[in-house]
Design a protein around this motif. Structure first.
Motif, PDB file in Angstrom:
ATOM      1  N   PHE A 198      59.886  58.070 -22.369  1.00  0.00           N
ATOM      2  CA  PHE A 198      60.091  56.767 -21.340  1.00  0.00           C
ATOM      3  C   PHE A 198      58.624  56.036 -21.368  1.00  0.00           C
ATOM      4  CE2 PHE A 198      58.962  55.300 -17.000  1.00  0.00           C
ATOM      5  CZ  PHE A 198      60.043  54.732 -16.763  1.00  0.00           C
ATOM      6  N   LEU A 248      65.097  58.113 -25.737  1.00  0.00           N
ATOM      7  CA  LEU A 248      65.003  58.832 -24.375  1.00  0.00           C
ATOM      8  C   LEU A 248      66.420  59.241 -23.994  1.00  0.00           C
ATOM      9  CD1 LEU A 248      63.470  58.622 -21.546  1.00  0.00           C
ATOM     10  CD2 LEU A 248      64.452  56.301 -21.342  1.00  0.00           C
ATOM     11  N   LEU A 291      60.809  63.704 -21.542  1.00  0.00           N
ATOM     12  CA  LEU A 291      61.218  62.533 -21.023  1.00  0.00           C
ATOM     13  C   LEU A 291      60.094  61.648 -20.824  1.00  0.00           C
ATOM     14  CD1 LEU A 291      63.822  63.417 -17.975  1.00  0.00           C
ATOM     15  CD2 LEU A 291      64.112  61.859 -19.796  1.00  0.00           C
ATOM     16  N   VAL A 295      67.561  62.627 -24.621  1.00  0.00           N
ATOM     17  CA  VAL A 295      66.827  63.948 -23.821  1.00  0.00           C
ATOM     18  C   VAL A 295      67.643  63.545 -22.287  1.00  0.00           C
ATOM     19  CG1 VAL A 295      64.489  64.707 -22.719  1.00  0.00           C
ATOM     20  CG2 VAL A 295      64.895  63.704 -25.154  1.00  0.00           C
ATOM     21  N   ARG A 296      67.538  62.460 -21.676  1.00  0.00           N
ATOM     22  CA  ARG A 296      67.879  62.163 -20.417  1.00  0.00           C
ATOM     23  C   ARG A 296      69.447  62.732 -20.165  1.00  0.00           C
ATOM     24  NH1 ARG A 296      66.370  56.792 -17.781  1.00  0.00           N
ATOM     25  NH2 ARG A 296      67.912  55.970 -19.124  1.00  0.00           N
ATOM     26  N   ASN A 314      60.590  65.429 -11.745  1.00  0.00           N
ATOM     27  CA  ASN A 314      60.404  64.240 -12.047  1.00  0.00           C
ATOM     28  C   ASN A 314      59.814  63.145 -11.609  1.00  0.00           C
ATOM     29  OD1 ASN A 314      60.743  62.445 -14.224  1.00  0.00           O
ATOM     30  ND2 ASN A 314      63.170  62.175 -13.818  1.00  0.00           N
ATOM     31  N   PHE A 372      69.388  66.415 -19.406  1.00  0.00           N
ATOM     32  CA  PHE A 372      68.974  66.642 -18.229  1.00  0.00           C
ATOM     33  C   PHE A 372      69.842  67.436 -17.447  1.00  0.00           C
ATOM     34  CE2 PHE A 372      65.706  66.884 -14.953  1.00  0.00           C
ATOM     35  CZ  PHE A 372      64.657  67.421 -15.637  1.00  0.00           C
TER      36      PHE A 372
END
Lengths: 534, 592
Positions: free
Chosen positions: A106, A157, A102, A160-161, A219, A164
């Motif tokens: 990012f 991004l 991430l 992956v997000r 995070n 999560f």
């Protein structure tokens, strides 16, 4: 409570950062964009605060809930507890793996965002070229490519997000499934009561959410520490221009100025450059020219006696402004010495040196405050022993000298009129005259006018100059000007070309022997005659 | 004392229907995708609700009766449900983001091309930073609403309704007891949100005050240094910062009250259900499984409620952002191509100004009653003092600005009848302040136009004497120009501008030839030479300062205060013994 403390910490970081900024050298600001510094105080500071506030709060909360719940669970049934925790080890693995991905993605997205912004900015700034060469389509294509690349990075991004949260929920779900299986089995076997089973499922529910939020917290912590690092980098930058440890020079100045073989170029120390680069991907090395060993000021020497009127002329870009920038130590020269009253200017405390110099820039920076506050700018403490009306009288006096008073009287709120976006917009000439008033108020020993009359019409200029002549008797005055008429009567005129003094002398001498001076003089006379023509 | 920083506009913007419909235009192309993501969301919500239900079945049908096989079956099913939920959630999340990003792309393109259409006067009025914000930050804010707002709102509402239906179908009495408490929760949440939101608006004003003060201090740092105002500045900043902190500490009070209230209400609900439901279980009117499922449902309730109230704030900010965006998009460019542009085979390049009056704003005329004619291939130089209006001439022929009175003709056709792009394509311009883009020298000359080959660029550069210094750069034509070309000298940049004008090979050339001081004499003569070359056989308007340039033109026009005062050839004007004569005399003296 923690949230409150995080706000207080945010407050101290912000004020400390501001204090620090005020100390940094001018060269720091020429090499960074305002937007990037602002970003530190908005985005990054927010990340730090989120880490300190909600981040730590949830972290403590999670740990507390975990420990208490687990204790109770283990008290009820050790075997079932162990089984139900089967998926827990997955959490740190997932969090660190996904978290790292991430973070990388990012960062990539943020970088592309900066590129996109820069392109937009350039495109708008260069709109005239774009339009006249009808390159709109081309610009659009370039922009489209960058735009597409940006959303591609965002989507990478997003891949992956989007993983999560669902994976955290999934891991939590595994716990429930295991409890259902093993616990159910135990109930059927009679080793667990149904009540305990229900209790267990509830507990699993309790720890699922903290589990999920743990990912979020980690995070926050990651981002917060990165941002703290960026802010710290700026704190690490130390100003080069500082007060002497032991001021050796007198408190009062007479106004003699001499340059002794001064060499100067704009450059940053390697350390500062590195620290800036780490923080600002859009770091602009304005000083690249320094690498080419290009001195902006080359071996400059001169002497100005107290009370002298000095004029500086030369073409644009000949480094006239740079010379006067060195006197109040906005920059330090690399070689040579600058002396005021025989003392190296580095041996004066900065406040003493600068408060004795009145400086008027060509494009004066005015603040979004009232006219009065702008004239009073920086002299609040100095004049604090006076009463309000005495200060007002002084302000009016300097405004009269700079021929601004009449203009101000036209405004409904007079001296209380706000300037800037939310107030009136002053004309270029009014701004310059206000800046002159601002410089006069402190009654300086040295007055510097850096092309300060360029937007003031010739008649007013002459009036101001003749008024000044009476007021500034005995004050060292340095005037940079494009108009020869402004400096014609000076005691000394310096002709600057490419960072060097080409010629020095009085008008009558220079007009005979200096070609640059002649050319400036004729061009000037010409445009004046043209003006008178109609 | 810092009232200058205070944003006065605290009035909350009402959601404008027009804006919603405009926004919807952007969503429309992706409506299938939108429907799909909402569908996925519904599935997720359904799956989420299935969980507690399965547990109820497991308890009632298999654990209580002691059927392990059946339990195993339910466990596998439960496992599948969470796995499936995981997958669906992933795709739902991804496609929502995908849609948001696509819309952002479209919107950015629209804004960018719209900006490109705006006339120069637009850029005079709007600072670069403000225009940029529209393309960057505002679109970003909207994205938040699109990717996390709209879709989640649907999901949350569905989730609440779904849970309510399932609960009701399981046991309506128990449900009503639960709802009565949950309504309290909903009310508490919305009260809290509205309280926090109000203070948030003040908070936002305060933070923007802090930021503008910070920005101003950075921009004016040298002034601060010169006037020793660091101490007072620090004090002012501290005050601003402090008042921001105080307001924040106040909102923390609401948080401190809210969270315990939520926990109390939640616990109350659970307690009520256990008390009431427990009695029923004992009386065998309710299965234990149902009770457990109920407790789990209540837990799932809170999330969508708090989510919904939170989304409200995001929605409002997004509306404000889109309002700013659409305000820009709604501004119609004032200088546009005619609906039916005139069709011509080629441009010959004769120019006529007929009684032209021009003002940048209102009636403040900078050019008054200007008339002149220029045959194909001829050149004219405009001379005059600063402020005589001569630079404005350059902006008119290519319609950077439109004139107020009179008419301008190109090949005897009014310039307003040409397609704007077509017109500008045939007019080259060499400006004083040469704007270089970050990129290679090559791309700066051909402006990224790949149709122009490197050979052609080199040829042009050789012709205008730029080749030599470019060859000396580290990567020659591929040398990367940094921001605004700081490394190159003014003279070198000027030569690049000549090459740029030449590769596009226009019929008409506009040259702004200010005598630049810091050019050394060697480059100066190179520039002179290049200028002469590119003017050859081209209709040229030069705004001239160098007399050497002026001597090479066919016609000279002397401007003063926006009016033509002298007109003629070099010789004629000298004979006239007027302004031009004086001008020449001075120059001559200079060179003597």
């Amino acid at each position: 409570m923690l949230v409150g403390i995080s706000r207080k910490i945010e407050y101290s970081i912000r004020t400390d950062f501001f204090f620090h900024l005020q100390k940094l050298d001018s060269s720091f600001f020429t090499n960074t964009r305002t937007g990037s510094i602002m970003a530190l105080m908005t985005n990054d500071l927010e990340a730090v605060r989120n880490f300190l506030g909600p981040g730590l709060l949830h972290l403590f909360n999670t740990i507390f809930v975990f420990i208490t719940t687990l204790t109770v669970m283990f008290l009820i049934n050790v075997r079932l507890s162990l089984y139900s925790l089967i998926a827990i080890p997955l959490v740190p693995v997932l969090v660190s793996r996904l978290g790292a991905m991430l973070y990388r993605r990012f960062k990539k997205s943020q970088e592309q965002y900066a590129v996109l912004s820069a392109k937009t900015q350039e495109s708008i700034a260069g709109m005239k070229v774009v339009k006249s060469f009808t390159q709109e389509e081309n610009e659009k294509n370039t922009f489209s490519k960058l735009n597409l690349d940006y959303i591609k990075r965002n989507l990478s991004l997003a891949r992956v997000r989007s993983l999560f949260w669902p994976s955290m929920i999934f891991v939590g779900g595994i716990g429930t499934t295991v409890v259902l299986l093993v616990g159910g089995r135990q109930v059927i076997d009679g080793t667990l009561t149904i009540g305990q089973f229900v209790q267990f499922s509830a507990y699993i529910g309790f720890i699922t959410w903290p589990l999920i939020s743990l990912g979020w917290v980690i995070n926050l912590i990651q981002r917060g520490s990165v941002s703290m690092g960026r802010i710290n980098n700026v704190f690490k930058i130390k100003p080069d221009i500082t007060n002497p440890p032991k001021p050796a020079a007198p408190e009062t100045l007479q106004g003699n100025i001499s340059f002794d073989h001064v060499f100067f170029r704009y450059e940053l120390s390697e350390k500062t450059k590195k620290l800036i680069k780490e923080n600002f991907i859009d770091f602009k090395d304005t000083f690249t020219r320094a690498i080419e060993n290009n001195w902006v000021i080359k071996d400059m020497s001169f002497d100005i006696k107290a009370g002298m009127k000095v004029g500086i002329v030369g073409f644009t870009g000949s480094a006239k402004s740079t010379i006067v920038n060195l006197i109040p130590r906005l920059y330090n020269p690399q070689k040579g010495k600058i002396l005021v009253d025989g003392f190296d200017i580095r041996s004066y405390p900065l406040e003493v040196l600068r408060s004795n110099i009145g400086y008027v820039t060509q494009e004066p920076f005015l603040f979004s405050k009232s006219i009065r506050e702008n004239i009073l700018f920086g002299k609040e403490e100095l004049l604090s022993h006076l009463s309000e009306s005495e200060i007002t009288n002084k302000i009016i006096e300097v405004s009269k000298t700079s021929h601004l008073h009449e203009d101000i009287r036209q405004f409904p709120q007079k001296y209380e009129t706000l300037i800037g976006e939310r107030g009136v917009t002053l004309s270029g000439g009014q701004k310059q005259r206000l800046a002159i008033a601002r410089a006069l108020l402190s009654e300086p020993v040295i007055l510097i006018f850096d092309d300060s009359f360029s937007n003031v019409d010739t008649n007013t200029e002459e009036l101001i100059l003749s008024d000044l002549k009476q007021k500034t008797f005995g004050i060292t005055t340095i005037i940079i000007s494009h108009r020869i008429s402004t400096i014609k009567d000076s005691d000394l005129i310096m002709v600057i070309d490419n960072g060097e003094i080409k010629e020095m002398g009085k008008h009558s001498e220079l007009i005979k022997k200096c070609s640059i001076y002649q050319s400036l003089y004729y061009r000037q006379q010409l445009s004046e005659e043209l003006r008178e023509e109609v | 004392m810092l009232e200058g920083f205070y944003e006065k506009d605290l009035v909350e913007k009402q959601i404008d229907k027009k804006i919603i419909s405009k926004l919807f235009r952007y969503i429309k192309p992706y409506r299938l995708l939108l429907a799909f993501t909402i569908f996925l969301l519904l599935v997720t919500a359904g799956l989420q609700m299935a969980g507690p239900f399965l547990i109820k079945i497991a308890i009632d049908n298999y654990i209580m009766p002691g059927e392990f096989k059946g339990l195993l079956y339910v466990v596998v099913l439960y496992g599948l449900v969470i796995l499936f939920e995981f997958v669906i959630r992933y795709f739902q999340g991804y496609y929502t983001e995908y849609m948001g990003q696509k819309i952002m792309y479209d919107m950015r393109m629209d804004i960018f091309s719209h900006i490109n259409k705006m006339p120069m006067s637009f850029f005079d009025k709007n600072p670069v930073g403000r225009i940029m914000t529209r393309v960057t930050t505002d679109v970003q804010t909207l994205n938040e609403m699109l990717s996390s707002g709209i879709v989640t709102i649907f999901g949350d509402i569905f989730m609440i309704l779904g849970i309510m239906i399932v609960m009701l179908s399981l046991n309506w009495k128990l449900s009503l007891i639960a709802f009565s408490v949950l309504i309290l929760l909903a009310i508490a949440t919305f009260i809290f949100r509205s309280k926090v939101r109000i203070t948030f608006r003040i908070v936002r004003t305060k933070i923007s005050n802090i930021n503008s003060f910070l920005q101003e201090t950075i921009s004016g740092i040298n002034t601060t240094k010169l006037f020793n105002r660091q101490k007072e500045n620090n004090k002012d900043f501290k005050d601003l910062s402090r008042s921001y902190l105080d307001i924040y500490l106040k909102t923390i009070f609401y948080y401190a009250v809210f969270y315990p209230v939520v926990i109390i209400i939640g616990t109350l609900a659970v307690a009520l259900i256990i008390w009431y439901g427990g009695q029923k279980v004992i009386a065998n009117l309710l299965t234990l499984g149902t009770l457990v499922a109920f407790i789990q449902y209540i837990e799932k309730f809170f999330h969508p409620i708090s989510d919904l109230s939170e989304k409200f704030g995001i929605l409002q900010e997004a509306i404000a952002a889109s309002e700013r965006i659409f305000k820009l998009l709604d501004q119609k460019p004032s200088i546009v191509s005619p609906v039916e542009p005139v069709k011509v085979k080629e441009i010959k390049g004769n120019i006529k100004f007929n009684k032209v009056w021009f003002a940048y704003n209102d009636k403040n005329y900078v050019l008054k009653d200007i008339s002149f004619k220029l045959e194909t291939g001829q050149s004219v130089a405009f001379v005059g003092a600063t402020g005589s209006g001569k630079t404005s001439i350059i902006n008119l022929l290519n319609r950077f600005y439109d004139i107020q009175k009179g008419k301008i003709f190109l090949d005897d056709i009014g310039i307003k009848r040409f397609n704007l792009q077509y017109l500008r394509k045939h007019i080259g311009i060499v400006m004083q302040d040469v704007f270089l883009f970050s990129g290679t020298i090559l791309d700066n000359i051909r402006l990224g136009n790949k149709d122009i080959s490197l050979e052609r660029v080199i040829e042009a550069s050789k012709y205008v004497n730029a080749h030599k210094f470019i060859e000396k750069l580290p990567d020659k034509y591929n040398y990367e120009v940094k921001e605004r070309g700081q490394v190159l000298s003014v003279g070198q940049r000027q030569l690049i501008a000549f090459a740029r004008a030449l590769v596009f090979n226009p019929e008409i050339l506009l040259v702004l030839d200010e005598a630049t001081s810091s050019i050394d004499s060697e480059i100066e003569s190179l520039i002179q030479d290049a200028l002469g070359k590119i003017m050859k056989n081209r209709t040229t308007i030069v705004i001239a300062h160098r007399l050497s340039t002026i001597r090479n033109v066919d016609k000279i026009i002397v401007l003063s205060h926006g009016r033509i005062v002298e007109k003629g050839t070099h010789k004629q004007l000298l004979k006239l013994r007027g302004i031009y004569y004086k001008l020449y005399k001075f120059q001559y003296q200079l060179q003597a």
